[in-house]
Design a protein around this motif. Structure first.
Motif, PDB file in Angstrom:
ATOM      1  N   ILE A 105      30.659  17.443  69.185  1.00 22.74           N
ATOM      2  CA  ILE A 105      31.461  17.332  68.166  1.00 22.74           C
ATOM      3  C   ILE A 105      31.067  16.928  66.971  1.00 22.74           C
ATOM      4  CG2 ILE A 105      33.324  16.716  70.273  1.00 22.74           C
ATOM      5  CD1 ILE A 105      33.006  13.837  69.148  1.00 22.74           C
ATOM      6  N   TRP A 106      31.959  17.211  65.937  1.00 20.28           N
ATOM      7  CA  TRP A 106      31.644  16.911  64.481  1.00 20.28           C
ATOM      8  C   TRP A 106      32.534  15.736  64.362  1.00 20.28           C
ATOM      9  CZ3 TRP A 106      27.521  18.729  62.001  1.00 20.28           C
ATOM     10  CH2 TRP A 106      27.236  20.127  62.085  1.00 20.28           C
ATOM     11  N   VAL A 107      31.954  14.686  63.587  1.00 28.09           N
ATOM     12  CA  VAL A 107      32.830  13.353  63.342  1.00 28.09           C
ATOM     13  C   VAL A 107      32.194  13.161  61.856  1.00 28.09           C
ATOM     14  CG1 VAL A 107      32.578  12.549  65.582  1.00 28.09           C
ATOM     15  CG2 VAL A 107      30.747  11.684  63.989  1.00 28.09           C
ATOM     16  N   THR A 108      33.082  12.254  61.121  1.00 28.33           N
ATOM     17  CA  THR A 108      32.582  11.683  59.899  1.00 28.33           C
ATOM     18  C   THR A 108      32.613  10.289  59.917  1.00 28.33           C
ATOM     19  OG1 THR A 108      33.269  11.544  57.606  1.00 28.33           O
ATOM     20  CG2 THR A 108      35.055  11.956  58.850  1.00 28.33           C
ATOM     21  N   PHE A 109      31.784   9.522  59.494  1.00 31.41           N
ATOM     22  CA  PHE A 109      31.685   8.105  59.158  1.00 31.41           C
ATOM     23  C   PHE A 109      31.862   7.661  57.810  1.00 31.41           C
ATOM     24  CE2 PHE A 109      28.696   9.109  62.785  1.00 31.41           C
ATOM     25  CZ  PHE A 109      29.359   8.442  63.596  1.00 31.41           C
ATOM     26  N   ALA A 110      32.270   8.725  56.804  1.00 33.65           N
ATOM     27  CA  ALA A 110      32.280   8.516  55.491  1.00 33.65           C
ATOM     28  C   ALA A 110      33.398   7.429  55.182  1.00 33.65           C
ATOM     29  CB  ALA A 110      32.520   9.597  54.529  1.00 33.65           C
ATOM     30  N   GLN A 111      33.070   6.246  54.523  1.00 32.65           N
ATOM     31  CA  GLN A 111      34.036   5.424  54.037  1.00 32.65           C
ATOM     32  C   GLN A 111      34.838   5.807  52.868  1.00 32.65           C
ATOM     33  OE1 GLN A 111      34.472   2.334  56.177  1.00 32.65           O
ATOM     34  NE2 GLN A 111      33.266   3.243  57.624  1.00 32.65           N
ATOM     35  N   ASP A 112      34.294   6.286  51.927  1.00 26.04           N
ATOM     36  CA  ASP A 112      34.763   6.976  50.485  1.00 26.04           C
ATOM     37  C   ASP A 112      35.614   8.061  50.802  1.00 26.04           C
ATOM     38  OD1 ASP A 112      34.375   6.825  47.524  1.00 26.04           O
ATOM     39  OD2 ASP A 112      34.141   8.872  48.097  1.00 26.04           O
ATOM     40  N   ALA A 113      36.499   7.866  50.236  1.00 26.54           N
ATOM     41  CA  ALA A 113      37.659   9.012  50.378  1.00 26.54           C
ATOM     42  C   ALA A 113      37.063  10.319  49.975  1.00 26.54           C
ATOM     43  CB  ALA A 113      38.939   8.526  49.662  1.00 26.54           C
ATOM     44  N   ARG A 114      36.650  10.214  48.736  1.00 25.38           N
ATOM     45  CA  ARG A 114      35.977  11.456  48.333  1.00 25.38           C
ATOM     46  C   ARG A 114      34.893  12.388  49.366  1.00 25.38           C
ATOM     47  NH1 ARG A 114      33.408  11.627  43.079  1.00 25.38           N
ATOM     48  NH2 ARG A 114      33.525  13.929  43.256  1.00 25.38           N
ATOM     49  N   TRP A 154      29.547  27.901  51.457  1.00 20.79           N
ATOM     50  CA  TRP A 154      30.272  26.608  51.327  1.00 20.79           C
ATOM     51  C   TRP A 154      29.673  25.835  50.080  1.00 20.79           C
ATOM     52  CZ3 TRP A 154      29.750  21.093  50.961  1.00 20.79           C
ATOM     53  CH2 TRP A 154      31.002  20.246  50.890  1.00 20.79           C
ATOM     54  N   VAL A 155      28.381  25.611  49.915  1.00 21.57           N
ATOM     55  CA  VAL A 155      28.049  25.000  48.682  1.00 21.57           C
ATOM     56  C   VAL A 155      28.285  25.857  47.332  1.00 21.57           C
ATOM     57  CG1 VAL A 155      26.344  23.694  49.642  1.00 21.57           C
ATOM     58  CG2 VAL A 155      25.605  25.468  48.963  1.00 21.57           C
ATOM     59  N   ARG A 156      28.289  27.224  47.439  1.00 18.97           N
ATOM     60  CA  ARG A 156      28.415  27.781  46.295  1.00 18.97           C
ATOM     61  C   ARG A 156      30.232  27.727  45.876  1.00 18.97           C
ATOM     62  NH1 ARG A 156      28.538  33.576  46.403  1.00 18.97           N
ATOM     63  NH2 ARG A 156      28.279  33.511  44.061  1.00 18.97           N
ATOM     64  N   ALA A 157      30.914  27.281  46.793  1.00 20.51           N
ATOM     65  CA  ALA A 157      32.349  27.130  46.576  1.00 20.51           C
ATOM     66  C   ALA A 157      32.615  25.568  46.235  1.00 20.51           C
ATOM     67  CB  ALA A 157      33.402  27.513  47.857  1.00 20.51           C
ATOM     68  N   HIS A 158      31.606  24.834  46.533  1.00 19.99           N
ATOM     69  CA  HIS A 158      31.839  23.351  45.946  1.00 19.99           C
ATOM     70  C   HIS A 158      30.623  22.979  45.355  1.00 19.99           C
ATOM     71  CE1 HIS A 158      34.130  24.106  49.732  1.00 19.99           C
ATOM     72  NE2 HIS A 158      35.170  22.955  49.294  1.00 19.99           N
ATOM     73  N   PRO A 159      30.499  23.413  44.176  1.00 24.01           N
ATOM     74  CA  PRO A 159      29.187  23.260  43.116  1.00 24.01           C
ATOM     75  C   PRO A 159      29.147  21.804  42.899  1.00 24.01           C
ATOM     76  CG  PRO A 159      30.963  24.254  42.042  1.00 24.01           C
ATOM     77  CD  PRO A 159      31.430  24.161  43.331  1.00 24.01           C
ATOM     78  N   ASP A 160      30.158  21.017  43.128  1.00 26.35           N
ATOM     79  CA  ASP A 160      29.928  19.369  42.767  1.00 26.35           C
ATOM     80  C   ASP A 160      29.477  18.638  44.021  1.00 26.35           C
ATOM     81  OD1 ASP A 160      32.209  20.161  44.132  1.00 26.35           O
ATOM     82  OD2 ASP A 160      33.362  18.367  43.309  1.00 26.35           O
ATOM     83  N   VAL A 161      29.138  19.340  45.076  1.00 28.86           N
ATOM     84  CA  VAL A 161      28.464  18.372  46.317  1.00 28.86           C
ATOM     85  C   VAL A 161      27.198  18.909  46.685  1.00 28.86           C
ATOM     86  CG1 VAL A 161      29.195  17.828  48.545  1.00 28.86           C
ATOM     87  CG2 VAL A 161      30.893  18.355  47.115  1.00 28.86           C
ATOM     88  N   ARG A 162      26.437  17.965  46.726  1.00 26.48           N
ATOM     89  CA  ARG A 162      24.882  18.234  47.556  1.00 26.48           C
ATOM     90  C   ARG A 162      25.179  17.655  48.920  1.00 26.48           C
ATOM     91  NH1 ARG A 162      21.132  15.046  44.709  1.00 26.48           N
ATOM     92  NH2 ARG A 162      20.565  13.938  46.578  1.00 26.48           N
ATOM     93  N   VAL A 163      24.581  18.347  49.919  1.00 26.97           N
ATOM     94  CA  VAL A 163      24.638  17.667  51.351  1.00 26.97           C
ATOM     95  C   VAL A 163      22.827  17.421  51.484  1.00 26.97           C
ATOM     96  CG1 VAL A 163      25.115  17.934  53.674  1.00 26.97           C
ATOM     97  CG2 VAL A 163      26.671  19.050  52.023  1.00 26.97           C
ATOM     98  N   ASP A 164      22.620  16.345  51.953  1.00 28.02           N
ATOM     99  CA  ASP A 164      21.144  16.021  52.392  1.00 28.02           C
ATOM    100  C   ASP A 164      21.270  15.964  53.852  1.00 28.02           C
ATOM    101  OD1 ASP A 164      20.401  15.687  49.552  1.00 28.02           O
ATOM    102  OD2 ASP A 164      20.496  13.533  49.744  1.00 28.02           O
ATOM    103  N   ILE A 165      20.706  17.031  54.373  1.00 24.18           N
ATOM    104  CA  ILE A 165      20.848  17.168  55.384  1.00 24.18           C
ATOM    105  C   ILE A 165      19.446  16.758  56.608  1.00 24.18           C
ATOM    106  CG2 ILE A 165      20.041  19.672  55.571  1.00 24.18           C
ATOM    107  CD1 ILE A 165      21.810  20.242  57.766  1.00 24.18           C
ATOM    108  N   SER A 166      19.559  16.086  57.577  1.00 26.19           N
ATOM    109  CA  SER A 166      18.551  15.916  58.795  1.00 26.19           C
ATOM    110  C   SER A 166      18.668  16.444  59.984  1.00 26.19           C
ATOM    111  CB  SER A 166      18.583  14.215  58.655  1.00 26.19           C
ATOM    112  OG  SER A 166      17.927  13.705  57.373  1.00 26.19           O
ATOM    113  N   VAL A 167      17.563  16.888  60.406  1.00 24.81           N
ATOM    114  CA  VAL A 167      17.920  17.505  61.999  1.00 24.81           C
ATOM    115  C   VAL A 167      17.514  16.415  62.639  1.00 24.81           C
ATOM    116  CG1 VAL A 167      16.778  19.100  63.559  1.00 24.81           C
ATOM    117  CG2 VAL A 167      17.483  19.811  61.250  1.00 24.81           C
TER     118      VAL A 167
END
Length: 379
Positions: free
Chosen positions: A345-354, A90-103
């Motif tokens: 379930i997966w959810v998104t809390f992102a307010q920013d449209a991008r 996924w990140v190779r296909a989206h080089p403009d995005v970084r995901v900071d992940i916490s377990v």
């Protein structure tokens, strides 16, 4: 187990045998994986680290809170490897995005951290949450609708209950169901040749084994936590019990429902008083306590979740593991079948449209048909 998984069908395969009929999966197209070559080991290691996914200098940064066992940091090597590959692609296909992940930590700590983040306006962009937590978050203000970025044809590939449960009255969907389970009775075939169907049979069989074998005849959660409630609701529902009326008002403590609930609680008390169950069940507030007792050889039966089979298998010899089997939850009367189905379930809390679009794209890629198949066979 994923609600649209083609394999690893323990929970959903059990439901028809227990009297449930599930609507077949509709053959709709899932999100298409990027047409990229599999990342090299060196490339993947650079892109996927314990705390981030993607290039360090990517302009768009998402925050993600995930379950450890449903991530590249899973304790099981096969599961970790699958997620490592998924994230790298996924990140190779989206080089403009970084995901900071916490377990996230254990169940209740996970919920507490989410609630604290909600109170302070610091919820992550992407999160895996228990499905019953959804009402804790305000639709539109906190948890975001997925409608604009999740095509209806893809939603049609999911079991109907997973869409209906996560939708508001207007039909807006707020989550992607990624794991389903149900409650069952575990029993050792060498000690219990025929699984009990009624509460009386549980008491009779378990108390005899406890006397003769000096082990726990029947274990269950009875500590103060939601698992203890949910595990035993099938015994209430099996009597025709209703928690709420058609208007959503609680009625489980009224009239016949009250009597049905009291009968469930009386069975639990009788299990302890008869010696079928040890008094220690009153402190059980974690499914791992049940699995640990089974692995140690100190249980003939226990009321648990379908996922626990995977906890028993690697911890027991092949011979010992094959002694364990699952059956429907015993009920007050013979011939009644009832269970409870949960899920994450997966959810998104992102307010920013991008960020929201990127978050939904990531969720859909994780849960795309091919990836779900790989995850489910491992899970």
């Amino acid at each position: 187990m994923s609600p649209r998984a083609p394999g690893a069908a323990l929970a959903l395969a059990l439901l028809p045998a227990m009297g449930f009929t599930l609507t077949p999966l509709e053959a709709a197209a899932a999100p298409v994986a990027p047409a990229a070559a599999a990342p090299s080991t060196e490339d993947a290691e650079a892109l996927v680290t314990p705390v981030s996914l993607g290039r360090a200098d990517a302009p768009l940064v998402l925050s993600m809170w995930a379950q450890q066992e449903y991530s590249h940091l899973a304790a099981r090597e096969d599961m970790a490897s699958i997620f490592h590959r998924i994230f790298a692609e996924w990140v190779r296909a989206h080089p403009d995005v970084r995901v900071d992940i916490s377990v996230m930590p254990a169940l209740e700590l996970h919920k507490a951290k989410l609630m604290m983040a909600a109170a302070n306006g610091r919820l992550p962009d992407v999160a895996s949450i228990d499905s019953f937590w959804m009402p804790l978050f305000k639709p539109g203000e906190q948890v975001q609708s997925l409608d604009a970025d999740w095509p209806a044809e893809d939603r049609a590939d999911f079991l109907p209950f997973t869409i209906k449960t996560l939708s508001d009255p207007a039909g807006h969907v707020y989550g992607v169901w990624h794991g389903t389970d149900c409650r069952v009775l575990y029993y050792r075939k060498d000690l219990v040749p025929k699984p009990p169907e009624t509460w009386d049979e549980v008491i009779e069989t378990a108390s005899r084994i406890a006397r003769e074998r000096k082990i726990s005849g029947y274990l269950f959660n009875a500590g103060r936590w939601e698992g203890s409630v949910f595990d035993h609701l099938p015994m209430f529902w099996g009597q025709g019990g209703e928690l709420v009326d058609e208007k959503g008002a609680p009625v489980f403590g009224l009239g016949e429902n009250r009597e049905r609930m009291i009968r469930v609680l009386s069975f639990m008390r009788r299990a302890v008083e008869s010696g079928a169950s040890p008094p220690s069940v009153l402190a059980n507030n974690d499914y791992q306590q049940l699995s640990s007792a089974a692995i140690a050889g100190d249980a003939a039966m226990f009321l648990g979740g379908s996922w626990q089979l995977r906890e028993l298998e690697p911890s027991l010899s092949k011979e010992e593991f094959e002694k364990w089997e699952i059956a429907p939850i015993p009920q007050k009367d013979r011939g009644v079948v009832s269970t409870g189905a949960g899920g994450w379930i997966w959810v998104t809390f992102a307010q920013d449209a991008r960020k929201r679009r990127a978050a939904v794209d990531l969720i859909r890629f994780i849960e795309s048909r091919d990836n779900v198949g790989a995850i489910s066979f491992a899970a």
